[in-house]
Design a protein around this motif. Structure first.
Motif, PDB file in Angstrom:
ATOM      1  N   ASP A 266       0.814  -1.222   0.000  1.00  0.00           N
ATOM      2  CA  ASP A 266       0.000   0.000   0.000  1.00  0.00           C
ATOM      3  C   ASP A 266       0.849   1.275   0.000  1.00  0.00           C
ATOM      4  O   ASP A 266       0.418   2.311  -0.493  1.00  0.00           O
ATOM      5  CB  ASP A 266      -0.938   0.030   1.215  1.00  0.00           C
ATOM      6  CG  ASP A 266      -2.097  -0.941   1.087  1.00  0.00           C
ATOM      7  OD1 ASP A 266      -2.371  -1.421  -0.045  1.00  0.00           O
ATOM      8  OD2 ASP A 266      -2.738  -1.222   2.119  1.00  0.00           O
ATOM      9  N   LEU A 267       2.028   1.180   0.580  1.00  0.00           N
ATOM     10  CA  LEU A 267       2.883   2.364   0.710  1.00  0.00           C
ATOM     11  C   LEU A 267       4.147   2.277  -0.148  1.00  0.00           C
ATOM     12  O   LEU A 267       5.112   2.994   0.086  1.00  0.00           O
ATOM     13  CB  LEU A 267       3.242   2.584   2.190  1.00  0.00           C
ATOM     14  CG  LEU A 267       2.039   2.764   3.125  1.00  0.00           C
ATOM     15  CD1 LEU A 267       2.486   2.813   4.571  1.00  0.00           C
ATOM     16  CD2 LEU A 267       1.236   3.994   2.750  1.00  0.00           C
ATOM     17  N   LYS A 268       4.140   1.402  -1.153  1.00  0.00           N
ATOM     18  CA  LYS A 268       5.354   1.149  -1.934  1.00  0.00           C
ATOM     19  C   LYS A 268       5.912   2.392  -2.621  1.00  0.00           C
ATOM     20  O   LYS A 268       7.115   2.478  -2.854  1.00  0.00           O
ATOM     21  CB  LYS A 268       5.143   0.022  -2.947  1.00  0.00           C
ATOM     22  CG  LYS A 268       4.214   0.347  -4.080  1.00  0.00           C
ATOM     23  CD  LYS A 268       4.060  -0.853  -4.998  1.00  0.00           C
ATOM     24  CE  LYS A 268       3.020  -0.566  -6.061  1.00  0.00           C
ATOM     25  NZ  LYS A 268       2.742  -1.737  -6.872  1.00  0.00           N
TER      26      LYS A 268
ATOM     27  N   ILE B 103       8.625   1.380  10.507  1.00  0.00           N
ATOM     28  CA  ILE B 103       8.711   1.359   9.051  1.00  0.00           C
ATOM     29  C   ILE B 103       9.003   2.779   8.590  1.00  0.00           C
ATOM     30  O   ILE B 103       8.215   3.698   8.856  1.00  0.00           O
ATOM     31  CB  ILE B 103       7.422   0.815   8.415  1.00  0.00           C
ATOM     32  CG1 ILE B 103       7.203  -0.625   8.902  1.00  0.00           C
ATOM     33  CG2 ILE B 103       7.501   0.882   6.889  1.00  0.00           C
ATOM     34  CD1 ILE B 103       5.922  -1.269   8.428  1.00  0.00           C
ATOM     35  N   ILE B 104      10.167   2.944   7.953  1.00  0.00           N
ATOM     36  CA  ILE B 104      10.566   4.279   7.492  1.00  0.00           C
ATOM     37  C   ILE B 104      10.265   4.403   6.005  1.00  0.00           C
ATOM     38  O   ILE B 104      10.273   3.412   5.270  1.00  0.00           O
ATOM     39  CB  ILE B 104      12.057   4.568   7.789  1.00  0.00           C
ATOM     40  CG1 ILE B 104      12.981   3.618   7.018  1.00  0.00           C
ATOM     41  CG2 ILE B 104      12.323   4.488   9.295  1.00  0.00           C
ATOM     42  CD1 ILE B 104      14.442   4.020   7.051  1.00  0.00           C
TER      43      ILE B 104
ATOM     44  N   SER C 279       8.859   3.740  -0.719  1.00  0.00           N
ATOM     45  CA  SER C 279      10.016   2.853  -0.489  1.00  0.00           C
ATOM     46  C   SER C 279      10.130   2.393   0.968  1.00  0.00           C
ATOM     47  O   SER C 279      11.176   2.566   1.597  1.00  0.00           O
ATOM     48  CB  SER C 279      11.309   3.551  -0.913  1.00  0.00           C
ATOM     49  OG  SER C 279      11.227   4.004  -2.233  1.00  0.00           O
ATOM     50  N   PRO C 280       9.093   1.802   1.536  1.00  0.00           N
ATOM     51  CA  PRO C 280       9.124   1.438   2.958  1.00  0.00           C
ATOM     52  C   PRO C 280      10.163   0.365   3.289  1.00  0.00           C
ATOM     53  O   PRO C 280      10.368  -0.575   2.526  1.00  0.00           O
ATOM     54  CB  PRO C 280       7.713   0.911   3.215  1.00  0.00           C
ATOM     55  CG  PRO C 280       7.219   0.454   1.891  1.00  0.00           C
ATOM     56  CD  PRO C 280       7.869   1.359   0.872  1.00  0.00           C
ATOM     57  N   ILE C 281      10.815   0.564   4.427  1.00  0.00           N
ATOM     58  CA  ILE C 281      11.777  -0.412   4.947  1.00  0.00           C
ATOM     59  C   ILE C 281      11.504  -0.598   6.439  1.00  0.00           C
ATOM     60  O   ILE C 281      11.368   0.380   7.178  1.00  0.00           O
ATOM     61  CB  ILE C 281      13.238   0.044   4.748  1.00  0.00           C
ATOM     62  CG1 ILE C 281      13.592   0.086   3.269  1.00  0.00           C
ATOM     63  CG2 ILE C 281      14.206  -0.888   5.489  1.00  0.00           C
ATOM     64  CD1 ILE C 281      15.027   0.492   2.985  1.00  0.00           C
TER      65      ILE C 281
END
Length: 176
Positions: A30-32, A55-56, A35-37
């Protein structure tokens, strides 16, 4: 390893549960665009009972990000959303609880691989890989009330602001 969550599937019980919960929420997909990590203690197996899922993300339009986060997770337990300044940079942070996990979503107008949370995790992973016995010592320090960066600085005998000291150490040792 750290950018792809697949390693969590074969991790410890908490990591496997984290993988399941993150996928149930569909956060990464959903938040791609941001660039979530996943960062923090759970990926490194130095978590305590109170550890959250950090998740940053790289965010440039804070208004759209706040709206999207509120839409996706606003109904979750203990949802909070705020915007503030950290180290002279604007950030948006959301906190909530889902399936007994505390989540912290952190957005900043900076590449995720340049954000402190990611850099700290890279340094900490290197230190844990180099000094496997530190895992138990770091957890013990955290259970005594140390924050993660403070615990590593304590082990390294670094002084000053632990967030900056760890970055300085990582640069000096050419870890980051």
């Amino acid at each position: 390893m750290l950018k792809n969550l697949e390693y969590l599937k074969s991790g410890n019980k908490k990591q496997r549960k984290a993988f399941k919960v993150i996928n149930q929420l569909n956060i990464i997909e959903d938040l791609k665009i941001y660039s979530p990590i996943l960062c923090g203690t759970i990926p490194l197996r130095i978590d305590t009972a109170s550890s959250d899922l950090d998740i940053i993300m790289e965010v440039h339009d804070f208004s759209d990000f706040r709206n999207k986060i509120n839409f996706l997770y606003g109904s979750c337990s203990q949802f909070k959303l705020k915007q503030k300044i950290i180290r002279s940079k604007s950030i948006v942070k959301a906190n909530f609880i889902y399936d007994n996990f505390q989540f912290e979503l952190f957005g900043q107008a900076q590449a995720v691989t340049q954000q402190y949370a990611y850099l700290h995790m890279v340094i900490e992973k290197y230190l844990l890989d180099t000094n496997p016995s530190w895992q138990c010592e770091i957890i013990a320090l955290k259970e005594q009330g140390f924050k993660t960066e403070q615990a590593f600085c304590h082990m390294l005998e670094l002084t000053g602001d632990p967030f900056e000291a760890l970055i300085d150490y990582g640069q000096k040792e050419e870890i980051i």
